[in-house]
Enzyme design. Structure first.
Site, PDB file in Angstrom:
ATOM      1  N   ASP A 259      -5.920  -5.043  -3.073  1.00 54.58           N
ATOM      2  CA  ASP A 259      -5.508  -3.773  -2.461  1.00 54.58           C
ATOM      3  C   ASP A 259      -3.990  -3.626  -2.479  1.00 54.58           C
ATOM      4  O   ASP A 259      -3.467  -2.549  -2.242  1.00 54.58           O
ATOM      5  CB  ASP A 259      -6.019  -3.699  -1.013  1.00 54.58           C
ATOM      6  CG  ASP A 259      -5.755  -2.351  -0.364  1.00 54.58           C
ATOM      7  OD1 ASP A 259      -6.231  -1.338  -0.917  1.00 54.58           O
ATOM      8  OD2 ASP A 259      -5.054  -2.297   0.670  1.00 54.58           O
ATOM      9  N   GLU A 264       3.146  -2.250  -7.309  1.00 52.50           N
ATOM     10  CA  GLU A 264       2.498  -1.037  -6.799  1.00 52.50           C
ATOM     11  C   GLU A 264       3.452   0.106  -6.447  1.00 52.50           C
ATOM     12  O   GLU A 264       3.053   1.275  -6.471  1.00 52.50           O
ATOM     13  CB  GLU A 264       1.640  -1.368  -5.571  1.00 52.50           C
ATOM     14  CG  GLU A 264       2.432  -1.672  -4.302  1.00 52.50           C
ATOM     15  CD  GLU A 264       1.517  -1.937  -3.109  1.00 52.50           C
ATOM     16  OE1 GLU A 264       0.830  -2.970  -3.105  1.00 52.50           O
ATOM     17  OE2 GLU A 264       1.502  -1.116  -2.182  1.00 52.50           O
TER      18      GLU A 264
END
Ligand code: COI
Length: 332
Positions: A259, A264
Site C-alpha cells: 500500500d 509513490e
C-alpha cells in the site's frame, strides 16, 4: 482567530464544515492546493495552518510560511518523515500530528489484503475476468495455519495482531519498545532475525526512520521462510522493492501486499488513464497475480478522514489559543 487549511479534498469538506459549525468564533479558510513556497502566502493573516501532504515540507516552504507569519502547523496525518525538522526548530515552529486517527483503518486493510494473498484471490479474480471458472491450481492457505510476524507493536500493529488472532493465526511480534501487556502475554521474539525465521506472514508497522530504511532487503528475505507473504502498509522506504521482486521471481516470496511504495510521491492518487505511466517497475508489480498494490488507501475510510480533520483542527485551535495541544510533535 483564523485557521487556514491546505490541500482540503472534497471528501474532507463535510468534516471541516462540522468543525466550523462547532467553532463559530474561528474563521476557517482553505484551499485544495498543497503547501509550497509559492502557496505559503495564502496563509497570511492566519494564526495557524492545518496541512496534509506527502510532498516535503522543505526548509524553503517552512521559511515561506514563517515569512507569512505562521509557525503553528497541524498535520492531519501520522507520519512526520517529510518535515525538515532542523529548519522547523530553527524557525520556532510548533507542530502537531494526528498519531491515532483510526488504527483499524490501516490494520484492517493489511489483514484483508494478507488474507487475499493467502487465498490467491487475485489469481481467481483475473481468471474470472477471462471467464475461466476452474479452481486448480490456485489452492489457498488458511490464516489459522500461519505464523504472523508483526514488526512494530504501536496502535496499528496491535489492532492487526488482534484481527489476525481472530482468524486463528499464531502471532509473534518484534519491537524495540516492549508493550507491557503484550510482553506479559509472551508475543515478543528477541530479534528481527528470529521473527524472519519463524513467520509465514510478515507485516510492517514501524515508522520511516533512518534505521528502518530497507529493513526488508536481500539479506532479510534470505532469512525468511520459503513462501513468505510480506505486507507493507506503513512506508515505502522500509522495503527494498527490487529485493522483493527478486524474491517473488525466485518463488521465495509467495505474495506481496504493497500500500506504500518507495516511488509513490507524485504517482499515487493520480489518474494515469490515457497517459504514459511513469514507473515501469510499479506497473509490473500492479500486473502480478500475487502482488496486491493499493495506492496508499489503507488509511482512507470515513472514520479515519473525519478524525484526521477534526483532531488536526482541535490541535491547531489549542495552539493558536495558547493552550497545550493534545498531540504535539517533538522537533528532534
Ligand atoms: C499517515 O497518516 O501518515 C498516512 O500514511 C496516511 C496519509 C498519507 C494520508
Amino acid at each position: 482567530t483564523k485557521i487556514f487549511a491546505y490541500a482540503i479534498r472534497k471528501d474532507e469538506e463535510p468534516f471541516l464544515n462540522e468543525w466550523k459549525e462547532a467553532h463559530k468564533d474561528v474563521e476557517v479558510d482553505y484551499t485544495d492546493q498543497l503547501l509550497t513556497p509559492e502557496t505559503a502566502k495564502l496563509a497570511k493573516g492566519a494564526d495557524g495552518v492545518v496541512v496534509y501532504q506527502q510532498l516535503d515540507y522543505t526548509a524553503e516552504t517552512l521559511q515561506a510560511l514563517a515569512d507569512a507569519g505562521v509557525t503553528k502547523m497541524s498535520l492531519r496525518n501520522v507520519g512526520v518523515d517529510n518535515i525538515d525538522m532542523d529548519k522547523a526548530k530553527e524557525l520556532g515552529f510548533e507542530i502537531t500530528n494526528v498519531p491515532v486517527y483510526s488504527p483499524n483503518a490501516i490494520a484492517e486493510h493489511a489483514a484483508i489484503q494478507a488474507a487475499r494473498v493467502l487465498r490467491q484471490d487475485k489469481v481467481t479474480d483475473m481468471k474470472m475476468a477471462k471467464r475461466d471458472l476452474r479452481w486448480a491450481p490456485n489452492i489457498g492457505r488458511e490464516v489459522r495455519d500461519q505464523v504472523v510476524g508483526v514488526v512494530g507493536t504501536g496502535h496499528i500493529g496491535q489492532v492487526f495482531m488482534q484481527i489476525m488472532e481472530g482468524f486463528g493465526a499464531k502471532v509473534i511480534a518484534f519491537d524495540i519498545f516492549h508493550n507491557p501487556e503484550l510482553e506479559k502475554k509472551g508475543y515478543y521474539v528477541d530479534s528481527l532475525d528470529e521473527l524472519y525465521k519463524k513467520a509465514d506472514v510478515i507485516s510492517l508497522h514501524v515508522p520511516d526512520v533512518p534505521a528502518n530504511v530497507h529493513m526488508i532487503n536481500d539479506d532479510s528475505i534470505k532469512e525468511m521462510k520459503d513462501g513468505v507473504v510480506i505486507v507493507n502498509v506503513s512506508r515505502g522506504p522500509l522495503v527494498d522493492t527490487d529485493a522483493v521482486i527478486r524474491g517473488l521471481d525466485s518463488g521465495k516470496v509467495f505474495g506481496f501486499v504493497m500500500d506504500t511504495y518507495e516511488g509513490e510521491v507524485g504517482v499515487f492518487n493520480k489518474d494515469w488513464q490515457g497517459k504514459e505511466f511513469p514507473d515501469a517497475r510499479l506497473a509490473d508489480l500492479i500486473d502480478r497475480p500475487n502482488v496486491l498494490v493499493t495506492p496508499h488507501t489503507a488509511f482512507y475510510t470515513t472514520h479515519a478522514v473525519r478524525n484526521m480533520v477534526v483532531k488536526a483542527f482541535d490541535n491547531n485551535y489549542a495552539m493558536v489559543e495558547g493552550k497545550e495541544p493534545e498531540t504535539p510533535v517533538k522537533l528532534g
